[in-house]
Design a protein around this motif. Structure first.
Motif, PDB file in Angstrom:
ATOM      1  N   LEU A  99       0.160   0.033  -2.257  1.00  0.00           N
ATOM      2  CA  LEU A  99      -1.190   0.548  -2.442  1.00  0.00           C
ATOM      3  C   LEU A  99      -1.234   2.047  -2.126  1.00  0.00           C
ATOM      4  O   LEU A  99      -1.813   2.835  -2.876  1.00  0.00           O
ATOM      5  CB  LEU A  99      -2.168  -0.208  -1.549  1.00  0.00           C
ATOM      6  CG  LEU A  99      -3.608   0.287  -1.560  1.00  0.00           C
ATOM      7  CD1 LEU A  99      -4.240   0.028  -2.926  1.00  0.00           C
ATOM      8  CD2 LEU A  99      -4.401  -0.391  -0.459  1.00  0.00           C
ATOM      9  N   ARG A 102       0.427   4.036  -4.897  1.00  0.00           N
ATOM     10  CA  ARG A 102      -0.350   3.978  -6.137  1.00  0.00           C
ATOM     11  C   ARG A 102      -1.666   4.746  -6.052  1.00  0.00           C
ATOM     12  O   ARG A 102      -2.056   5.446  -6.979  1.00  0.00           O
ATOM     13  CB  ARG A 102      -0.667   2.512  -6.448  1.00  0.00           C
ATOM     14  CG  ARG A 102      -0.180   1.996  -7.730  1.00  0.00           C
ATOM     15  CD  ARG A 102      -0.573   0.542  -8.042  1.00  0.00           C
ATOM     16  NE  ARG A 102      -1.345  -0.218  -7.079  1.00  0.00           N
ATOM     17  CZ  ARG A 102      -0.814  -1.001  -6.130  1.00  0.00           C
ATOM     18  NH1 ARG A 102       0.485  -1.127  -6.007  1.00  0.00           N
ATOM     19  NH2 ARG A 102      -1.599  -1.680  -5.314  1.00  0.00           N
ATOM     20  N   GLU A 103      -2.351   4.601  -4.939  1.00  0.00           N
ATOM     21  CA  GLU A 103      -3.728   5.113  -4.829  1.00  0.00           C
ATOM     22  C   GLU A 103      -3.875   6.420  -4.062  1.00  0.00           C
ATOM     23  O   GLU A 103      -4.773   7.200  -4.351  1.00  0.00           O
ATOM     24  CB  GLU A 103      -4.616   4.050  -4.157  1.00  0.00           C
ATOM     25  CG  GLU A 103      -4.650   2.725  -4.876  1.00  0.00           C
ATOM     26  CD  GLU A 103      -5.302   2.802  -6.246  1.00  0.00           C
ATOM     27  OE1 GLU A 103      -6.218   3.638  -6.439  1.00  0.00           O
ATOM     28  OE2 GLU A 103      -4.885   2.045  -7.135  1.00  0.00           O
TER      29      GLU A 103
END
Length: 111
Positions: A99, A102-103
């Motif tokens: 996460l 990705r973010e």
């Protein structure tokens, strides 16, 4: 920077936030600015809380403005660029790392 001369200033700790402390100390010295350092702090959250309490002003990374402390006025000051890097183990199987990569990581990459 000259506006900070003699003003109450919340400075980065030389031990806990050495790169920021050194960068600002060098900049102040080059420009002949001597702020009234009222605290040495390692964490930007604490710096912002002290600014919010009226203890002094601070120079923070632009990304820290996302912390949204109500009542704090933010003004852009041009300084040397600060480069940041991230590191993690290749075999890290923590689900939050995916996460994060990705973010979060893309928001810090140069556009």
């Amino acid at each position: 920077m000259a506006d900070l001369h003699g003003k109450p200033f919340v400075m980065y700790s030389a031990h806990e936030a050495r790169p920021f402390h050194q960068m600002l100390s060098s900049r102040f010295e080059r420009e002949g600015v001597v702020p009234d350092i009222v605290e040495h702090i390692g964490q930007v959250h604490t710096m912002l809380a002290l600014v919010n309490a009226g203890i002094g002003v601070a120079l923070i990374a632009e990304g820290a403005t996302r912390l949204h402390f109500d009542g704090i006025v933010v003004r852009r000051v041009e300084t040397e660029p600060v480069r940041m890097v991230g590191a993690w183990r290749r075999d890290n199987d923590n689900p939050i790392l995916g996460l994060f990569k990705r973010e979060i990581v893309p928001s810090f990459q140069a556009g």
